[in-house]
Design a protein around this motif. Sequence first.
Motif, PDB file in Angstrom:
ATOM      1  N   HIS A  24     -38.502 -80.104 -68.125  1.00  0.00           N
ATOM      2  CA  HIS A  24     -37.153 -79.560 -67.982  1.00  0.00           C
ATOM      3  C   HIS A  24     -36.086 -80.617 -68.232  1.00  0.00           C
ATOM      4  O   HIS A  24     -35.011 -80.335 -68.775  1.00  0.00           O
ATOM      5  N   GLN A  25     -36.366 -81.851 -67.841  1.00  0.00           N
ATOM      6  CA  GLN A  25     -35.387 -82.936 -67.943  1.00  0.00           C
ATOM      7  C   GLN A  25     -35.602 -83.835 -69.156  1.00  0.00           C
ATOM      8  O   GLN A  25     -34.985 -84.907 -69.239  1.00  0.00           O
ATOM      9  N   ARG A  28     -32.431 -85.066 -71.114  1.00  0.00           N
ATOM     10  CA  ARG A  28     -31.581 -85.893 -70.258  1.00  0.00           C
ATOM     11  C   ARG A  28     -32.236 -87.257 -69.997  1.00  0.00           C
ATOM     12  O   ARG A  28     -31.577 -88.300 -70.024  1.00  0.00           O
ATOM     13  N   ASP A 225     -21.576 -85.791 -62.793  1.00  0.00           N
ATOM     14  CA  ASP A 225     -22.030 -84.417 -62.598  1.00  0.00           C
ATOM     15  C   ASP A 225     -23.102 -84.438 -61.522  1.00  0.00           C
ATOM     16  O   ASP A 225     -24.301 -84.476 -61.832  1.00  0.00           O
ATOM     17  N   GLU A 227     -24.483 -82.330 -59.564  1.00  0.00           N
ATOM     18  CA  GLU A 227     -25.519 -81.295 -59.617  1.00  0.00           C
ATOM     19  C   GLU A 227     -26.603 -81.668 -60.625  1.00  0.00           C
ATOM     20  O   GLU A 227     -27.797 -81.610 -60.329  1.00  0.00           O
ATOM     21  N   ALA A 228     -26.185 -82.045 -61.826  1.00  0.00           N
ATOM     22  CA  ALA A 228     -27.144 -82.348 -62.877  1.00  0.00           C
ATOM     23  C   ALA A 228     -27.889 -83.649 -62.604  1.00  0.00           C
ATOM     24  O   ALA A 228     -29.112 -83.743 -62.820  1.00  0.00           O
ATOM     25  N   VAL A 229     -27.181 -84.667 -62.144  1.00  0.00           N
ATOM     26  CA  VAL A 229     -27.797 -85.974 -61.933  1.00  0.00           C
ATOM     27  C   VAL A 229     -28.815 -85.916 -60.793  1.00  0.00           C
ATOM     28  O   VAL A 229     -29.924 -86.453 -60.898  1.00  0.00           O
ATOM     29  N   THR A 230     -28.442 -85.265 -59.694  1.00  0.00           N
ATOM     30  CA  THR A 230     -29.385 -85.189 -58.586  1.00  0.00           C
ATOM     31  C   THR A 230     -30.596 -84.339 -58.953  1.00  0.00           C
ATOM     32  O   THR A 230     -31.723 -84.681 -58.579  1.00  0.00           O
ATOM     33  N   GLU A 231     -30.394 -83.258 -59.692  1.00  0.00           N
ATOM     34  CA  GLU A 231     -31.554 -82.447 -60.089  1.00  0.00           C
ATOM     35  C   GLU A 231     -32.481 -83.245 -60.999  1.00  0.00           C
ATOM     36  O   GLU A 231     -33.710 -83.164 -60.876  1.00  0.00           O
ATOM     37  N   TRP A 232     -31.903 -84.016 -61.919  1.00  0.00           N
ATOM     38  CA  TRP A 232     -32.724 -84.877 -62.789  1.00  0.00           C
ATOM     39  C   TRP A 232     -33.588 -85.815 -61.952  1.00  0.00           C
ATOM     40  O   TRP A 232     -34.809 -85.886 -62.136  1.00  0.00           O
ATOM     41  N   GLU A 235     -36.265 -83.913 -59.850  1.00  0.00           N
ATOM     42  CA  GLU A 235     -37.334 -83.278 -60.620  1.00  0.00           C
ATOM     43  C   GLU A 235     -38.336 -84.268 -61.205  1.00  0.00           C
ATOM     44  O   GLU A 235     -39.502 -83.930 -61.395  1.00  0.00           O
ATOM     45  N   ARG A 255     -30.183 -80.940 -53.391  1.00  0.00           N
ATOM     46  CA  ARG A 255     -29.276 -81.659 -54.293  1.00  0.00           C
ATOM     47  C   ARG A 255     -28.124 -82.280 -53.512  1.00  0.00           C
ATOM     48  O   ARG A 255     -27.735 -83.421 -53.766  1.00  0.00           O
TER      49      ARG A 255
END
Length: 291
Positions: A24-25, A28, A225, A227-232, A235, A255
Amino acid sequence: MADTATLRARNADFWARTAPGWIHQADRHDEIGRPLGAAALDWLRPQPGERVLDVGCGCGGTTAEIARAVAPEGSAIGLDLAEAMVAKARDRFTGPGGGGPRFVAGDIETLDTVPGAPFDAVYSRMTLMLLADPVAGLTAVRRSMRAGARLAATTFRDGRVNPWLPAAMLGAAAHLGPLPPLPIGDEPGPFAFADATRVTDLFTAAGFTTINIQAYDVVLDAPDDPEAVTEWLIEIGPAGAAYRDAELTTQGYARAGAARLLERFRTAGTGYRLPAGLWLITAHSGGTSTP
């Protein structure tokens, strides 16, 4: 410390469960994570016509970069334990008719030599510290190299110089279910190669020569961002499988928890600067190789 068979089975299960997060990542991580291996690529300098092995290729971004450097006559082969990530790498980078880099799923610790051997050079970004039996894995790598071939790899040093790694995990873990067993001592994990003397001993035992280990510091720049950075970071880490199994509301809490602990690395309106303390490990194969 668990025995090697237990650690190897634990590794296989962990990466099978973690692979979906890396998939998924993938884009990124290719972008933000490139500094983690840049020093090794700069030292290795793959040349047109060379045959290069990428140990721990993940979803293939590093192998594709090497393939461009050795084109048109050279070849790049990416090896990874996680079959799902290898399949994703093939989807991302294998061209029409099978052109481009090649990808192989396999455990370097149990291979005699890697398909495509012998190699002129070997590259590895942030993988060698994850081996259950580093001497077995490194020996297989060395057997897969031409006599005098070169190796360049990066690994993390210790947690003190990589503070964002445990911060992301701890911030998320409080909101998620049980996590995989965390490594103890020299067990495979991000900081298993913290002791440079031990790393030298492992490479020496595997038959490498001219071994050099150099401290190297980089910064990963990530967008503003949360949300995006923590999810990266969640995950691709040990909390990834539990995060994906959680309900959406729980994922949001995870997150937010990670974001709170990562706030000290963030400048609002600019982004995150994540300091990473690495080892740059370089070495050469001994005097024997696959014919």
